[in-house]
Design a protein around this motif. Structure first.
Motif, PDB file in Angstrom:
ATOM      1  N   THR A 163      24.086 -10.612 -30.313  1.00 45.51           N
ATOM      2  CA  THR A 163      25.470 -10.247 -30.027  1.00 45.51           C
ATOM      3  C   THR A 163      25.985 -11.084 -28.870  1.00 45.51           C
ATOM      4  O   THR A 163      25.223 -11.465 -27.972  1.00 45.51           O
ATOM      5  N   ASP A 164      27.280 -11.389 -28.904  1.00 41.21           N
ATOM      6  CA  ASP A 164      27.991 -12.025 -27.800  1.00 41.21           C
ATOM      7  C   ASP A 164      29.093 -11.075 -27.355  1.00 41.21           C
ATOM      8  O   ASP A 164      29.919 -10.648 -28.174  1.00 41.21           O
ATOM      9  N   ILE A 165      29.109 -10.749 -26.078  1.00 37.57           N
ATOM     10  CA  ILE A 165      30.112  -9.846 -25.523  1.00 37.57           C
ATOM     11  C   ILE A 165      31.035 -10.662 -24.621  1.00 37.57           C
ATOM     12  O   ILE A 165      30.578 -11.300 -23.662  1.00 37.57           O
ATOM     13  N   TYR A 188      33.820  -8.699 -29.009  1.00 31.34           N
ATOM     14  CA  TYR A 188      32.409  -9.011 -29.169  1.00 31.34           C
ATOM     15  C   TYR A 188      32.156  -9.620 -30.550  1.00 31.34           C
ATOM     16  O   TYR A 188      33.007  -9.593 -31.446  1.00 31.34           O
TER      17      TYR A 188
END
Length: 812
Positions: free
Chosen positions: A318-320, A271
């Motif tokens: 956030t990037d997951i 992430y």
């Protein structure tokens, strides 16, 4: 129009565009694809990959890797080639030559780039970018690379962007047209011109990574905006591990202003978390002079505006990473601004028939304003690595703007003896809610790339206006000037695009359909006509482009698009809003959308020298017109003019004259004609030619010092439809110094050295004349200090747009 009808229209549109290319565009050229990773096997997004012909090492095509590190070259002729991959902070890698057979889908071995210890020692990687990049579809002003951007606000930076003009009313003009849509990180703030300008004044250069100018958007973009799009891309650290950058700034013109910001980023294989916080405070001062002649009286107003109030901006996302093909993104933003300002004016009123001073108006406006904005976005992106991508967004945006005003007005006679007083107050809150969703899909098809998508958005605004007469300590509601106006607008859109190439010709085709349903409802204490404004209409917006490469260093690009500008929400409100003792604004419920046809031809030489010619014609051109009523009052109203015609040209050239001296120059000019018949013998027919110049030179000096000199010039022009303006210009200069092995940087700059940026404009209509001039603290001393903590290994994080990127700048 029913939902079923809309669905059928979009289905036919998508099916037709999808079916045609497969049979019409097929050839035996090959494709080349592959991936770029770091030494650990993690994908490198935004790496540069260039395909070279093995025979003479000439450039065939270039590409930038996506989030998965993938790249794809299409329509490559059979032959022998080799690849070169590069990325800032990593060593460059050249592959061995390989041979392509007709119609072959060649997959190159994965390229693993290794960290370059020398390059990684240069922490301030962003400073290595060109200050201005001229790309095929847009021009990019890299703010972080500029010394003279130090301490600037977003509104001031727009004045420095190539081809952009900001007029005295904070309207943004691009290529002679004022239908510009401003986006912030891919989505606009649906604020009035005044409120948007106030927000941009609180946004510091330390928060901004780059400003993108897109003059001819394709069908994938919303059709709103006849002049194009300006996207302010906010700063985001691009690092492995944890990185934090802190900026401190101070400026002084006539008053002090200061700011602080911090950006952070943490990324691992699972992430990425990022965010920023910015604070701006201090005081500002500006002035405006209005000399007008009306009904044989002159009004010579001199006003000074002082403002203060802190602003706070927060952004967290956030990037997951879900496997190797999907990314889920969450993004939240918040903005709070408590702004207070006063307007102190002095207006002698003279009878021109007798040349005697009739009276003097001494007025003061005290305003307490507040802005509370919040947005939330959920994003899903899926990329299978073979060029098939899907992207979905859901957005919610809530905006509150309030303004409480107290305006005492005192009249004195020619001998300065008090004769009359009018004191009033008002309260005008506005609440806006935006709900939007969109889906985009792209895939290889028929030797090219096919794209399709849909979007649905709803915007609701609730405008309340309460006007009070103040008698002693009592506030008495004026029912003739108080009202509520609620406006709801729903837009459903669908588009299809196809792009491909045949030899030296590349092409793109697009068609966008938009169905608009809007309703405005006026609730007033005073009965009036036109209490409801209800509209529904369907529009189609074609676009297309052809790029020809007649020789290795020459490229020609022809583009066409049809665009729309819908009336701003508040401009449809038929009620009157009192601006001051002698002026008011009123809406126009009969205002129609304006439609524009844009055509542009661009020639690129040696990949950097760009020359552009363009033509646009706008029907039902929307313009703000100042007019008079009774003996002394004036009002501002939006009207549909007959048309606006603009012919423009520009040339831009970034050039490194020496290893230590790099430059960027831009010259743009346009001829515009505005025509309208307002009735009663008032014919507007303005034809004016305008020239704008911009130049920036950066000098690299010994011991990590740099010096920058930049300037802009605007010839006599026209604002809106009728204001003819004088020329103005500004020159900025600054120095910077790297400290602590490059982790810190100090910048010192002086803006508008000769204080030549202030403006002046004249409107001359039968029976009504205005000579306006004004300025702000354009000459300032600015100091900035930045320091980076944590890991400095560079790794690109993804940039993404949201579904709310069209609901902008339409509340006035």
């Amino acid at each position: 129009m029913s939902r079923a009808t809309i669905t059928i229209c979009f289905s036919i549109l998508t099916f037709t565009a999808a079916a045609a290319p497969a049979s019409a565009f097929a050839w035996k050229d090959a494709t080349v694809s592959g991936r770029v990773t770091d030494s650990a096997g993690d994908p490198l997004g935004a790496a540069t990959v260039v395909l070279y012909a093995a025979a003479d090492s000439s450039v065939v095509q270039g590409a930038v890797t996506d989030e998965s590190g993938g790249y794809l070259f299409e329509a490559v002729r059979p032959g022998e080639y080799w690849l070169r991959a590069s990325f800032v902070g990593f060593t460059t890698f050249d592959t061995d030559p390989f041979t392509l057979a007709p119609d072959e889908a060649y997959e190159a071995p994965t390229i693993a780039l290794h960290a370059d210890a020398v390059a990684l020692g240069q922490v301030e990687v962003e400073g290595e970018r060109e200050i201005v990049e001229v790309l095929p579809d847009k021009t990019v002003l890299n703010v972080q690379g500029s010394i003279n951007a130090t301490g600037s606000t977003a509104l001031e930076l727009l004045r420095k962007a190539p081809g952009v003009v900001v007029d005295n009313n904070d309207n943004i003009i691009l290529s002679g047209k004022n239908g510009v849509k401003v986006y912030i990180d891919g989505k606009p703030s649906p604020l009035s011109t005044e409120d948007l300008a106030a927000q941009l004044r609180t946004m510091q250069s330390s928060e901004i990574d780059a400003i993108e100018v897109i003059t001819n958007p394709g069908a994938k973009y919303e059709a709103e905006g006849n002049a194009g799009i300006i996207n302010i891309r906010l700063r985001r650290d691009k690092s492995l591990g944890f990185t934090n950058t802190v900026d401190l700034s101070y400026g002084y013109g006539k008053r002090s202003k200061y700011g602080a910001s911090s950006t952070f980023n943490y990324r691992n294989r699972a992430y990425n978390v990022y965010g920023s916080y910015a604070y701006r405070g201090g005081e500002n001062e500006s002035y405006i002079n209005l000399y007008r002649i009306q009904n044989d009286f002159s009004f010579d107003e001199r006003a000074v505006i002082e403002s203060d109030g802190p602003s706070n901006r927060l952004r967290v996302g956030t990037d997951i990473y879900v496997g190797s093909k999907a990314i889920i993104g969450l993004l939240a933003t918040g903005y709070v601004n408590d702004r207070n300002w006063t307007n102190q004016s002095f207006t002698p009123i003279t009878n021109l028939a007798t040349n005697e001073r009739e009276s003097i108006l001494d007025a003061r406006s005290e305003n307490d304003g507040v802005s509370r904005n919040g947005t939330f976005n959920v994003n899903l992106r899926v990329d299978d690595g073979s060029g098939v991508t899907s992207n979905a967004d859901l957005d919610v945006g809530l905006y509150h703007n309030g303004n409480a005003s107290f305006q005492p007005n005192f009249y004195r006679n020619g001998d300065s003896v008090p004769v009359e007083e009018n004191i009033f107050s008002s309260n005008a809150p506005t609440d806006i809610a935006i709900y939007a969703g969109k889906f985009d899909h792209e895939r290889p098809l028929g030797g090219g790339k096919f794209g399709t998508g849909t979007k649905v958005s709803q915007v609701t605004t609730d405008n309340v206006y309460r006007f009070y007469d103040v008698l002693g300590s009592d506030e008495i509601l004026d029912v003739d000037r108080s009202n509520d106006f609620k406006f709801t607008e729903t837009i459903a859109a669908g588009y299809a695009t196809f792009s491909g190439s045949a030899g030296k010709i590349e092409y793109s085709l697009g068609l966008r359909a938009e169905y608009t349903n809007s309703k405005g409802e006026l609730t007033a204490f005073k009965e009036s006509d036109n209490n409801t404004v209800d509209r529904s209409y369907m529009d189609f917006f074609p676009s297309g482009g052809i790029t020809i490469k007649p020789a290795q260093k020459h490229q020609l690009r022809l583009n066409y698009s049809r665009r729309i500008d819908r009336p701003s929400y508040q401009s449809l409100n038929p009620f009157e809003f009192k601006l001051s003792e002698l002026s008011f604004r009123r809406g126009n419920p009969f205002l129609q959308p304006q439609y524009t046809h844009n055509v542009s031809l661009t020639h690129t030489f040696n990949y950097v020298l760009n020359t552009t010619l363009s033509y646009s014609h706008t029907d039902d051109f929307i313009a703000n017109i100042s007019d008079s009523t009774d003996v002394s009052r004036t009002f501002l109203e939006s009207v549909n003019m007959d048309y606006q015609r603009v012919i423009s040209g520009s040339i831009s050239y970034p050039k490194s004259l020496f290893p230590w001296w790099s430059t960027y120059s831009n010259a743009s000019g346009f001829n515009t004609r505005n025509r309208a018949d307002l009735g009663e013998g008032r014919l507007i027919d303005i034809n004016v030619t305008v020239l704008s110049l911009y130049h920036q030179s950066t000098f690299k000096l010994p011991k990590d010092w740099s010096f920058e000199l930049s300037g802009w010039y605007s010839s006599p022009s026209v604002w809106g439809a009728v204001y003819k303006t004088d020329s103005n210009y500004a020159i900025d200069m600054g120095v910077s110094k790297q400290l602590f092995g490059g982790r810190s940087k100090v910048k010192v700059a002086v803006t508008d050295v000769f204080e030549t940026a202030p403006w002046r404009g004249v409107q001359d209509l039968p029976g009504f004349f205005i000579d306006a001039s004004g300025g702000w603290e354009s000459r300032q001393l600015r100091v900035n200090f930045s320091h980076t903590f944590g890991n400095t290994q560079v790794k690109k994080v993804r940039q993404r747009k949201t579904s709310a990127e069209d609901e902008a700048s339409r509340v006035e």
